[in-house]
Structures are given as structure tokens and as C-alpha cells.
Scaffold this motif. Structure first.
Motif, PDB file in Angstrom:
ATOM      1  N   ALA A 607       0.858  -1.188   0.000  1.00  0.00           N
ATOM      2  CA  ALA A 607       0.000   0.000   0.000  1.00  0.00           C
ATOM      3  C   ALA A 607       0.892   1.234   0.000  1.00  0.00           C
ATOM      4  O   ALA A 607       1.769   1.372   0.862  1.00  0.00           O
ATOM      5  N   GLU A 608       0.687   2.120  -0.977  1.00  0.00           N
ATOM      6  CA  GLU A 608       1.500   3.325  -1.110  1.00  0.00           C
ATOM      7  C   GLU A 608       0.585   4.523  -1.313  1.00  0.00           C
ATOM      8  O   GLU A 608      -0.328   4.477  -2.148  1.00  0.00           O
ATOM      9  N   ILE A 609       0.810   5.590  -0.559  1.00  0.00           N
ATOM     10  CA  ILE A 609       0.081   6.834  -0.756  1.00  0.00           C
ATOM     11  C   ILE A 609       1.097   7.948  -0.959  1.00  0.00           C
ATOM     12  O   ILE A 609       2.226   7.879  -0.458  1.00  0.00           O
ATOM     13  N   PHE A 610       0.706   8.963  -1.724  1.00  0.00           N
ATOM     14  CA  PHE A 610       1.641  10.048  -2.012  1.00  0.00           C
ATOM     15  C   PHE A 610       0.895  11.371  -2.120  1.00  0.00           C
ATOM     16  O   PHE A 610      -0.303  11.417  -2.432  1.00  0.00           O
ATOM     17  N   ASN A 611       1.618  12.435  -1.865  1.00  0.00           N
ATOM     18  CA  ASN A 611       1.111  13.796  -2.024  1.00  0.00           C
ATOM     19  C   ASN A 611       2.225  14.629  -2.635  1.00  0.00           C
ATOM     20  O   ASN A 611       3.355  14.634  -2.134  1.00  0.00           O
ATOM     21  N   ASN A 612       1.926  15.326  -3.721  1.00  0.00           N
ATOM     22  CA  ASN A 612       2.956  16.025  -4.475  1.00  0.00           C
ATOM     23  C   ASN A 612       2.492  17.451  -4.777  1.00  0.00           C
ATOM     24  O   ASN A 612       1.522  17.647  -5.512  1.00  0.00           O
ATOM     25  N   ALA A 647       0.369  23.453  -8.703  1.00  0.00           N
ATOM     26  CA  ALA A 647      -0.442  22.248  -8.909  1.00  0.00           C
ATOM     27  C   ALA A 647      -0.237  21.301  -7.739  1.00  0.00           C
ATOM     28  O   ALA A 647       0.763  21.380  -7.004  1.00  0.00           O
ATOM     29  N   ARG A 648      -1.192  20.400  -7.588  1.00  0.00           N
ATOM     30  CA  ARG A 648      -1.078  19.357  -6.571  1.00  0.00           C
ATOM     31  C   ARG A 648      -1.565  18.050  -7.166  1.00  0.00           C
ATOM     32  O   ARG A 648      -2.624  18.007  -7.802  1.00  0.00           O
ATOM     33  N   LEU A 649      -0.790  17.001  -6.966  1.00  0.00           N
ATOM     34  CA  LEU A 649      -1.191  15.652  -7.353  1.00  0.00           C
ATOM     35  C   LEU A 649      -1.126  14.762  -6.128  1.00  0.00           C
ATOM     36  O   LEU A 649      -0.135  14.805  -5.373  1.00  0.00           O
ATOM     37  N   THR A 676      -5.227  12.108  -8.524  1.00  0.00           N
ATOM     38  CA  THR A 676      -5.995  13.311  -8.840  1.00  0.00           C
ATOM     39  C   THR A 676      -5.019  14.462  -9.007  1.00  0.00           C
ATOM     40  O   THR A 676      -4.111  14.641  -8.185  1.00  0.00           O
ATOM     41  N   GLY A 677      -5.193  15.231 -10.074  1.00  0.00           N
ATOM     42  CA  GLY A 677      -4.344  16.388 -10.339  1.00  0.00           C
ATOM     43  C   GLY A 677      -5.163  17.662 -10.266  1.00  0.00           C
ATOM     44  O   GLY A 677      -6.127  17.831 -11.017  1.00  0.00           O
ATOM     45  N   VAL A 678      -4.798  18.571  -9.370  1.00  0.00           N
ATOM     46  CA  VAL A 678      -5.564  19.792  -9.127  1.00  0.00           C
ATOM     47  C   VAL A 678      -4.756  21.002  -9.579  1.00  0.00           C
ATOM     48  O   VAL A 678      -3.582  21.161  -9.205  1.00  0.00           O
ATOM     49  N   ASN A 679      -5.376  21.840 -10.396  1.00  0.00           N
ATOM     50  CA  ASN A 679      -4.767  23.090 -10.836  1.00  0.00           C
ATOM     51  C   ASN A 679      -4.939  24.130  -9.734  1.00  0.00           C
ATOM     52  O   ASN A 679      -6.064  24.414  -9.305  1.00  0.00           O
ATOM     53  N   LYS A 680      -3.859  24.725  -9.251  1.00  0.00           N
ATOM     54  CA  LYS A 680      -3.909  25.674  -8.147  1.00  0.00           C
ATOM     55  C   LYS A 680      -3.866  27.130  -8.618  1.00  0.00           C
ATOM     56  O   LYS A 680      -3.584  28.031  -7.828  1.00  0.00           O
ATOM     57  N   ASN A 681      -4.178  27.335  -9.901  1.00  0.00           N
ATOM     58  CA  ASN A 681      -4.240  28.695 -10.437  1.00  0.00           C
ATOM     59  C   ASN A 681      -5.561  29.326 -10.007  1.00  0.00           C
ATOM     60  O   ASN A 681      -6.582  29.201 -10.678  1.00  0.00           O
ATOM     61  N   LEU A 695      -5.935  19.331 -13.596  1.00  0.00           N
ATOM     62  CA  LEU A 695      -4.832  19.316 -14.548  1.00  0.00           C
ATOM     63  C   LEU A 695      -5.203  18.446 -15.747  1.00  0.00           C
ATOM     64  O   LEU A 695      -5.980  17.491 -15.615  1.00  0.00           O
ATOM     65  N   PRO A 696      -4.642  18.755 -16.916  1.00  0.00           N
ATOM     66  CA  PRO A 696      -4.953  17.941 -18.092  1.00  0.00           C
ATOM     67  C   PRO A 696      -4.222  16.596 -18.076  1.00  0.00           C
ATOM     68  O   PRO A 696      -3.153  16.451 -17.478  1.00  0.00           O
ATOM     69  N   PHE A 697      -4.848  15.622 -18.737  1.00  0.00           N
ATOM     70  CA  PHE A 697      -4.236  14.310 -19.010  1.00  0.00           C
ATOM     71  C   PHE A 697      -3.794  13.589 -17.733  1.00  0.00           C
ATOM     72  O   PHE A 697      -2.645  13.150 -17.603  1.00  0.00           O
ATOM     73  N   ILE A 698      -4.742  13.469 -16.813  1.00  0.00           N
ATOM     74  CA  ILE A 698      -4.540  12.676 -15.604  1.00  0.00           C
ATOM     75  C   ILE A 698      -5.267  11.340 -15.793  1.00  0.00           C
ATOM     76  O   ILE A 698      -6.454  11.328 -16.136  1.00  0.00           O
ATOM     77  N   PRO A 699      -4.599  10.208 -15.615  1.00  0.00           N
ATOM     78  CA  PRO A 699      -5.265   8.913 -15.826  1.00  0.00           C
ATOM     79  C   PRO A 699      -6.372   8.684 -14.806  1.00  0.00           C
ATOM     80  O   PRO A 699      -6.279   9.127 -13.664  1.00  0.00           O
ATOM     81  N   PRO A 700      -7.442   7.963 -15.195  1.00  0.00           N
ATOM     82  CA  PRO A 700      -8.539   7.686 -14.269  1.00  0.00           C
ATOM     83  C   PRO A 700      -8.207   6.542 -13.316  1.00  0.00           C
ATOM     84  O   PRO A 700      -7.143   5.908 -13.428  1.00  0.00           O
ATOM     85  N   LEU A 701      -9.109   6.281 -12.390  1.00  0.00           N
ATOM     86  CA  LEU A 701      -8.971   5.137 -11.494  1.00  0.00           C
ATOM     87  C   LEU A 701      -8.846   3.855 -12.315  1.00  0.00           C
ATOM     88  O   LEU A 701      -9.638   3.602 -13.226  1.00  0.00           O
ATOM     89  N   HIS A 702      -7.851   3.053 -11.973  1.00  0.00           N
ATOM     90  CA  HIS A 702      -7.565   1.827 -12.735  1.00  0.00           C
ATOM     91  C   HIS A 702      -7.495   0.648 -11.777  1.00  0.00           C
ATOM     92  O   HIS A 702      -6.702   0.650 -10.822  1.00  0.00           O
TER      93      HIS A 702
END
Length: 822
Positions: A607-612, A647-649, A676-681, A695-702
Motif C-alpha cells: 500500500a502506497e500513498i503520495f502527495n505532491n 499544482a497538486r497531485l 488526482t491532479g488539481v490546478n492551483k491557479n 490538470l490535463p491528461f490525468i489517468p482515471p482510477l484503474h
């Protein structure tokens, strides 16, 4: 007298050699031969690898008692003591046991020196040759996507896949070939990975910032593709022949690999050819201009000595790649083709493509030709006390031509030559107080030049990149700690770049001083230096031998690439006019990773979680006028301008693999990947609302599940029988960058695949043996459009008579592969 003395010395030498002994035998696991296991004599610097039948032989061993170490990936190492006698071969067979987990597997990517997976706090996934071979694919990136949760790809047809890691792609993902960073105009959507898929023996994937050891362009992670070097008996030629056929696009692939080993030297050579016609699906039929023809050559020579090793390699890649533009007849939806130049071409009134053109292997006049040449060397020198110096030096040249002139098909629209020199020097210091430290410097020198072209999306530029780093790791009890810091400096510049019109052809051309009268200054001179600090700190807590808790925090750095700051023109293959921004700042990310790993008796759990959080994130957005209509600079081509904002992913990956010990031949692998990719503008969001929220071109839940069966034992002439059934589920992608229709909603879909493999056992141990694989992808012929499929947006009409717009992904495909080992 001298002649007699020489003869005497030769006789004595031969007699001494003759008195040396031989160690040979067979290495097995679960009563089956174990190929490519390593057998080494401790302290002597001699060793061998088992051949495809599990046999090994080490010659010229002085008489005495030795400890022999037998290792193989996925198995517990065995140490045995043997006594070697003169003129008497010693036969010793060893049976290895499987490791309880993969945690002790050694990786070389993203770290200072070879490190066990268990002690590395950064998420790393390894895919071996067996797994790569079992997935029959059109390219190597597709195989990695199936094996690594969190990795996806932007695609432009079946032979072009650009990797994305956790929603970040393009040159944020650093692709390596045998540790040398791949440079091949990777800024473009339709610029694929220029590497032979059949020549890869192992892939190591780093998920997360790896700027510490690789510098700029490793903001999202690293994919290191390590070439396969067949191994076998001393003095004997070994190799394999691979034949591959796909029913959907008629792809035919053939690859021949050869290897030879003598004493401390190893040699490997591979030649590959692939060809395919247009692929098909039940919505579009055969998709015009998606065929390709690819050739690859590669060679490696390596010597291992007591002082270390030295390796030199070379590769050649040549691909003629068709790129569709999606033009069609408005009523029948049949594909059409361009026959006139842009000035008089009517996109909506082109002639239709004939059936014979759709299923022909001939490459259409409008296509790309990509050539990539590489020569490199990697070396390791032992300097005593466990220290060493590692060096690498490489030169590569990428030549890209994109032909888009139907009346003059031999005239390239884009013609660029990119030359790159790679260098890396690192010193692994002796351990002090249990701390292993590495200091190093690496980078690239690069020059890009346009040749006899008519379109110029980027200027001719020079780039020099250098970075120094310090990395350290220490193990103390149950805790492994590693981290370090790095400073990078990248200088990029170009001179005034003039363009004009050729009076004879009517096409664009580059103009040079002093002949610039009436010319357009398309790229004013530019010079800038980008600088940045990066670093990481992480730890692994070994709860037990099978339970681990990992945490890592890293600051990544990426300098803007050439299109983001300098583009101002049409990329013919992408059908996009790119507009850059000279004022962009480097991207900086701060990512936190937490992971829990459990390798239990009957299951594996990861199990891996990340915040960027990313400052100065750069992305593409479609350009519109004051009325909201798309800006068209070149007819038939979209216009995109690069933007920059915060931005935040964030997201997670979960892997649950069930492998009950009471049913060892059965396994059920499951994975979930979400980002999930969030535009912070905030200014943009305040003006346009949810259309600019993501954000553009973020892959969906897989979600992916695979039921695997590996039957033990032999059934007549058949052995290693394996089968698998796979299900891939992709959810709706509701979180997309909708402003100006840069991206649109993507409906979810489910795909089902199945595969069967087996080996035909040779009658004699010296004979060749055969591996067979049959695979069915998209078995129910589902019509779908992946949100990262660029062809989804290749549409010239606002509506369609059949309710479908854009181009769909590949339909059902049955693949057959045969590998002959000899």
C-alpha cells in the motif's frame, strides 16, 4: 637459445594450466533447471552462469578448498565448500529454494550503488524478462504499464507510448537505457521511446522524484530499461530467435539475439525487425496511417576483472512511423487522405482512402522517420576498502524527419538532428561508522539543429547541464535511513533564427545571416541559466523480515524543456502549433510518500500513498479568441500554448497478490491505482470555475486483476505450462481540464485479456528448446477511447452521423509468439 627458452616457458605454462581443476554441475529449483543462475568462487574472481538447461562449468581453478556462492534472482543464495583437485573435474549440483519475498532483490536505479529493495524508502518496482516475455506487446512501455500500478502512457497508435508516472509525463519521466539517459526529442506527444522491445531483460521503475541522482527531468520518476545479455557455457555460441505476430494490425516481429562468453569476456548482439499495417476497431474499421516499419541493432561487450568491470555498447534504431490526422468523409465516416498542399487543401473534401491502402504494409508518403544512434561505456573500478569509482560516457544522435508535403513527398516538413553527450562520475566512499556515502557529478551536453525543413517548431539550441550530488545511507537495527542533496545548473541558448519562403517551392525555409532580407525572425536570440536544489530523506522500518514500513520526502527539480520556453511553430507529426513562454521558471516539487509492505505466507500486500505539491507546473492549453473559438494559425492544426501555475497531485496504489502455499500453481494478482491532479491557479479558477479546476491528461482510477496458473512438472513434451486471465477496469474520467475544450470527458470501460504459454522440452540437453505464447487482448472487442489516447481528439466535425467522434483504440487482438533458445 631464446627460441628454446620460449618453448620451455610455453611447455611449463601449459603444464601448469593442465594441472588446474574444473568445477561443473547443475543448478535446479523445484526439480526444474534454473537458467542464468550465477556460480562464483569467493575471493578468486572466477565464476560462471548456468545455461538454459541449468548447467555450469568453471575451468582453470587452482587446486585447493573454496567457498562457492550460488545466486539467482528470486531464490535464496547457497554457499557450499568444495575441494578442487588437479586434473580431476569436480561435479557439484545445487538446488535453490525460493525467497520468501522479493524484498531482498537488488536494484541499481535511483540509488547511489546496488541496494536491496527492502532498504530503499523510495517506491521501486522491478519487472523481469519472464514477465516481459509473457505479455505480448507492441512496445516495451505497454509491458511496463501492465506490470506496474501507477504507470500509464500517452499513446498515438499502437507503436507510440510515452510513459506517465502518477499523472506526470513527457520529460518529467526520465527514461534510461542501461543507465544512460535517453534523449530523442521526447517533448512531442507523438515521439515514442526509441528502444528495441525484444532486447530488454529487466525494467526498474522509480515512482516519485529521483532528481537526487539524475538531476533535471526526473521529477516524476525513472524507467531504467536494462538490456538482456544471454549467458551460457564458456566458448559456446548461445542465443534466441523470437517471432511475433498480431492479428489486429498484422504486426510481424522477428528478433535474433546471440551471445558468446570466454573467460572474463562477454559479448551480445541483437537484430530486430517489425512491420505492421493500420490497426482496426469496430467503430472506425482500419485506422488510416497507423502502420510502421522498425529496425534495431544492438551490441555489448563486457569484461569482468578483479579490479572491476568495463562495458561498451552500441544501438541503432530506425523507424518509419505513420501518423494519422483523422480526416474523414462527413457521411460515411471513411478516412480520407491529403493530396494537396496546405494552401489549397480542403480538409473536408479530400478523396477517400482505398481498402488496399488500409491493409497494405507499405508506408504512406506522409509519415515520420526516426533514427537513433547510441554508443556508450560504463565502468567500475575498485579502489580498496569497499570503495569504487563508477563512470559512464555516452554519445547519441536522434534524427527526426516528418514528411507532410503530399505533392513533394521526399520533402520533410520537420527535419531536426539532436546530438547528446552523457557523462557521469561517482565515487563510492569506504563505509565509515556504518554509513555508505556516494558523491558524484553528471549531466549532458546537447545541440539541436534544423536541416532542410519547411516547418520549424523549435529553434536551433545548445544546452549544457551539470549537477553534483551527495548521497548517504545507513542501517541501524531495524531502521534503514538514506538521503542526500543535489545542486543542478542548466544553461540553454540559441541565436536569432530567421525563416522565409522559398521562391521556387513556395515552402518555408531557414535563412542565415547575412541573407535575411525580408525574412521573419521566428526565434529571437535567447540565453538563460536554470538552477535548482533537490534532495530527499527517507527511512525504512523493518517491523519483521516480512513486514516493512517506508516513508520518504523529496524535493524535485526540473528545468523547462525546449518547447515550453522556445516553441513557435507547427509540429507536422502532432498536427499542433506549439507556443512557448520564455519567462517560465523551473518546476519544483515537494512529494511525501508512505508505504506499507507485507510479504506473507499466502499473500503480498503493498500500500502506497503520495502527495505532491508542484510550484511552476507547466501544461498545455488550447488557444481561443475573444469569442471562445479555437485559434487557427495553420489550417487543419490545433494551437496550444504552454501555461504555468501551482499544482497538486495526490493518490495511492494498492497491490494485493494471493498465492496460497497449498495451491502453489495458482495466484491471483490485484492492483488499484488512483491519482488526482488539481490546478492551483486561483485566478483562472475564479474566472472559469470547474472547467479549470483539474490538470490535463490525468489517468482515471484503474483496477486490474489477473488470475495466473503455472503448472509444475512435465506433461509429455510440454513443460512450464502457464495461463492467465486478466480484467482491466478504467473508471469515468470526470476530473479533466475542460477549459477551451483542451480535454473532454472520457467514459470508463472494461477490458478482458487471456494468455497461454508453454515450453517444449528438448529430448537431449544439448538441443534447442521452444517457448510458445498465445495472448488475446480486448477479447470482447470493446470500443473505447482512453483518456490518454491523443487520437481521441483527431476530429474535424462537431457531430457525427454514427454518434462517435475522434479515433478509438485498438479492438480485439490475438498475438502469437515463439522463442527458440539455443
Amino acid at each position: 637459445m631464446r627460441l628454446l627458452l620460449l618453448l620451455f616457458i610455453l611447455l611449463i605454462s601449459n603444464q601448469l594450466i593442465a594441472q588446474n581443476g574444473v568445477l561443473k554441475g547443475r543448478i535446479t529449483a523445484n526439480d526444474a533447471p534454473l537458467a542464468y543462475a550465477s556460480v562464483n568462487i569467493k575471493g578468486l574472481g572466477k565464476g560462471a552462469s548456468t545455461n538454459s538447461k541449468g548447467y555450469y562449468e568453471i575451468k582453470n581453478i587452482e587446486a585447493g578448498s573454496y567457498d562457492i556462492i550460488v545466486t539467482s534472482i528470486g531464490y535464496q543464495a547457497e554457499t557450499i565448500n568444495v575441494t578442487i583437485e588437479s586434473n580431476a573435474p569436480v561435479v557439484h549440483n545445487v538446488s535453490l529454494k525460493e525467497k520468501p519475498s522479493k524484498l531482498n532483490e537488488v536494484v541499481v536505479t535511483g540509488v547511489s550503488r546496488a541496494t536491496q529493495l527492502r532498504s530503499n524508502p523510495v517506491p521501486i518496482t522491478v519487472i523481469g524478462k519472464k514477465e516481459i516475455e509473457q505479455h505480448v506487446n507492441n512496445n516495451i512501455i505497454d509491458a511496463i504499464i501492465k506490470g506496474v500500478p501507477g504507470v500509464s502512457a500517452v499513446t498515438t497508435g499502437p507503436n507510440i507510448s510515452k510513459p506517465f508516472i502518477r499523472g506526470l509525463g513527457y520529460n518529467r519521466v526520465l527514461t534510461l537505457y542501461d543507465g544512460i539517459r535517453q534523449e530523442g526529442q521526447q517533448w512531442g506527444d507523438e515521439h515514442g521511446i526509441e528502444i528495441d522491445q525484444y532486447g530488454i531483460g529487466r525494467a526498474e521503475v522509480v515512482k516519485g522524484p529521483a532528481s537526487l541522482t539524475y538531476g533535471s527531468d526526473a521529477l516524476a520518476g525513472v524507467i531504467n530499461l536494462i538490456p538482456y545479455i544471454p549467458d551460457g557455457d564458456d566458448g559456446k555460441l548461445n542465443g534466441d530467435v523470437i517471432t511475433d505476430y498480431h492479428t489486429n494490425n498484422g504486426m510481424i516481429g522477428t528478433s535474433v539475439g546471440l551471445s558468446y562468453k570466454k573467460n572474463n569476456w562477454k559479448y551480445a548482439f541483437r537484430a530486430t525487425a517489425k512491420t505492421a499495417h493500420d490497426y482496426q476497431n469496430k467503430i472506425d474499421g482500419l485506422v488510416y496511417n497507423t502502420g510502421f516499419r522498425e529496425f534495431n541493432l544492438s551490441g555489448i561487450a563486457r569484461v569482468d576483472k578483479s579490479w572491476g568491470y568495463s562495458q561498451i555498447g552500441a544501438t541503432l534504431y530506425d523507424n518509419r512511423q505513420e501518423i494519422p490526422d483523422g480526416s474523414r468523409d462527413s457521411l460515411t465516416r471513411r478516412f480520407t487522405k491529403q493530396i494537396y498542399e496546405a494552401g489549397i487543401d480542403d480538409i473536408k473534401n479530400r478523396p477517400m482512402v482505398t481498402n488496399s491502402e488500409l491493409d497494405a504494409y507499405a508506408i504512406a508518403p506522409l509519415h515520420q522517420r526516426i533514427q537513433h544512434y547510441r554508443i556508450y561505456t560504463t565502468n567500475s573500478f575498485k579502489t580498496g576498502d569497499g570503495s569504487s569509482i563508477n563512470t559512464s560516457l555516452g554519445f547519441q544522435q536522434s534524427i527526426r524527419r516528418e514528411y507532410n508535403h503530399p505533392t513533394v513527398p521526399e520533402q520533410a516538413g520537420l527535419y531536426v538532428v539532436l546530438n547528446t553527450i552523457n557523462y557521469d562520475v561517482r565515487y563510492n566512499l569506504p563505509a565509515f561508522g556504518g554509513v555508505e556515502t556516494t558523491a558524484g557529478i553528471n549531466g549532458i551536453y546537447q545541440s539541436n539543429r534544423s536541416k532542410a525543413a519547411t516547418d520549424f517548431p523549435i529553434p536551433d539550441y545548445n544546452l549544457f547541464d551539470a549537477g553534483g550530488f551527495l548521497f548517504a545511507k545507513k542501517s541501524s537495527g531495524k531502521i534503514d535511513i538514506s538521503g542526500g542533496a543535489r545542486y543542478d545548473n542548466r544553461h540553454i541558448s540559441w541565436s536569432n533564427f530567421y525563416t522565409g519562403t522559398n521562391t521556387q517551392t513556395g515552402f518555408g525555409e531557414q535563412r542565415h545571416l547575412p541573407d535575411t532580407a525580408g525574412a521573419n525572425l521566428q526565434f529571437p536570440a535567447f540565453k538563460h541559466t536554470y538552477q535548482g536544489f533537490s534532495g530527499s530523506l527517507g527511512l525504512t522500518y523493518n517491523i519483521s523480515d516480512r513486514l516493512l514500513l517506508k516513508a520518504n520526502i523529496a524535493r524535485g527539480y526540473r528545468a523547462p524543456n525546449i518547447t515550453e520556453i522556445g516553441s513557435n511553430g507547427l509540429d507536422p507529426g502532432a498536427h499542433i502549433v506549439y507556443l512557448g513562454n520564455r519567462s517560465f521558471n523551473p518546476e519544483f516539487s515537494l512529494q511525501q510518500d508512505i508505504g506499507f509492505i507485507a510479504y506473507l505466507r499466502d499473500m503480498d500486500l503493498i500500500a502506497e500513498i503520495f502527495n505532491n505539491n508542484i510550484d511552476n507546473y507547466i501544461y498545455q492549453a488550447k488557444v481561443t479568441d475573444a469569442n471562445g473559438n479555437p485559434v487557427v494559425i495553420v489550417p487543419g492544426n490545433s494551437t496550444y500554448q504552454y501555461q504555468q501555475s501551482k499544482a497538486r497531485l495526490y493518490g495511492a496504489e494498492l497491490t494485493l497478490n494471493l498465492h496460497p502455499q497449498n495451491i502453489k500453481w495458482l495466484a491471483l494478482d490485484n492492483s488499484v491505482a488512483w491519482v488526482t491532479g488539481v490546478n492551483k491557479n486561483q485566478q483562472l479558477i475564479a474566472q472559469y470555475g470547474n472547467a479549470a479546476k483539474y490538470l490535463p491528461f490525468i489517468p482515471p482510477l484503474h483496477i486490474r486483476s489477473a488470475l495466473k496458473m503455472n503448472l509444475p512438472g512435465t506433461y509429455g513434451i510440454f513443460t512450464k505450462i502457464n495461463a492467465r486471465f486478466e480484467a482491466d477496469a478504467y473508471s469515468n474520467q470526470n476530473h479533466f481540464y475542460a477549459l477551451d475544450n483542451t480535454e473532454t470527458f472520457t467514459k470508463g470501460y472494461n477490458l478482458f485479456n487471456a494468455g497461454l504459454g508453454f515450453t517444449i522440452k528438448p529430448v537431449k540437453a544439448t538441443q534447442a528448446f521452444y517457448e510458445f505464447f498465445v495472448q488475446g487482448d480486448n477479447l470482447f472487442d470493446t470500443a473505447y477511447q482512453a483518456n490518454l489516447n491523443r487520437l481521441k481528439y483527431f476530429e474535424y466535425y462537431k457531430s457525427s452521423p454514427n454518434g462517435h467522434t475522434g479515433i478509438y483504440n485498438m479492438g480485439r487482438n490475438i498475438s502469437f509468439k515463439v522463442i527458440i533458445h539455443f
